[in-house]
Design an enzyme around this catalytic site. Sequence first.
Site, short mmCIF file in Angstrom:
data_model
loop_
_atom_site.label_atom_id
_atom_site.label_comp_id
_atom_site.label_asym_id
_atom_site.label_seq_id
_atom_site.Cartn_x
_atom_site.Cartn_y
_atom_site.Cartn_z
CB SER A 49 -0.77 -0.38 1.26
OG SER A 49 -1.68 -1.32 1.91
CB VAL A 109 0.66 2.89 -8.49
CG1 VAL A 109 1.75 2.81 -7.06
CG2 VAL A 109 2.03 3.14 -9.22
CE1 TYR A 146 -3.88 -5.77 -8.51
CE2 TYR A 146 -3.81 -4.55 -6.10
CZ TYR A 146 -4.35 -5.13 -7.26
OH TYR A 146 -5.57 -5.05 -7.91
CD GLU A 147 3.54 0.29 -3.27
OE1 GLU A 147 2.90 0.62 -1.99
OE2 GLU A 147 5.01 -0.03 -3.43
CG MET A 148 -4.61 -1.92 -3.53
SD MET A 148 -5.39 -1.65 -4.44
CE MET A 148 -5.01 -1.61 -5.89
#
Length: 385
Positions: free
Chosen positions: A288, A293, A353-355
């Site tokens: 995160s 992104v 995989y960034e939230m």
Amino acid sequence: MIRRAGLMAGLLLASQWSWATECESGKVHITDDFAGGNIASCAVKSEYDFVVGVAPENTPINPSPWYAMALSVAEPGKVTISLEYQFGKHRYIPKVSKIGDVKPVYLQAEQVVVNEDGSQAVIHLSLEQGEYTLSAQPLVTNEVYQSWRNQLQQSNPGLIPHVVAHSVENRPIRLLESRATEGKQVVLLLGRAHPPEVTGAFAMQSFLLRLNGATALAKRFRERFSLLMLPNLNPDGVEHGYWRHNMNGVDLNRDWGPFTQPETRGSHAFIHNYLKDKQLVAMLDFHSTQRNVLYVQKQDQPSLLPEFAEQWLQAMQHANIPLDLVLAPGHNPTSPTSKTWFYSQYQVPAITYEMADTAAEGLHETAEIAADTFMQQLLSRLDKS
Ligand SMILES: [Zn+2]
């Protein structure tokens, strides 16, 4: 020698930081003595007014100022808690849960007054008698991972559980394997190197449930590709409410390559050995940050699957993912992240995989669409003709 020194440092840190921090006013009791709980100090100003210090496990550190405390309220009242940041500044919208409730309540802006430089946030709560938690993000403890593993195994009874390492404090690092029946290609999925990054953890669980689901797509995908799923790399950090590091004060997502820490060293050894007679085709690591992104390779970097991330995101957008999601291409060979390591070793898409910290409603649907399009892309590009 080095390992021993590391262990000693770990024990020292552990004893320093596992002390409960608490305070008591007669009306309200505050403590961080629970899984994921962490505050640096607590002082009583009056019966309903407290000053709580927020500080990292060690520095230097990226500013993910986690805090989590339990409040026991003996008589209803208006409770004021001033968070004093001793490093970094206010970042996370505070969440309150009545103990036993499933979903935390996100505090409204008027309940949280942040000073100009972000070094202080004053939280105003009107609380009935009872037990609450107040935390930077929803609490996703090691116990939650156990129920998430059960969910996955119910969905896909063929999963094979492994313990690939033990943390500094001897917690198991668990990996679930789904074994393909055709071919030797493998997808690797990692998560929770960084304890406060729970939106990444939620996304990963939704993504994994989809990969292990009962759709024709998922079944076909699992025939073709083996899956290695390691959702909780840093269980000690999760337990102690750390901002980022393991019990030796090391960022595990800067240890892919050095492998100085038991969590990364053991995980790497298992994965490396597993891949001896197989082929890695993609790696995802869930995190995160401030926005949604995907950190990906640059388009001119050689790859087993050129432009995979670009095509994947396009497919997600065609399927109307609810979140705004962008690609950030880059490659820093001197930064020993999982992304750098798995790209450098295998020349495959290696994607962080960034939230966003604030991602909530659209997060699960986005992860499900991301999983479906991920499976479709890999099948269409690698299926045997
Ligand atoms: Zn992270």
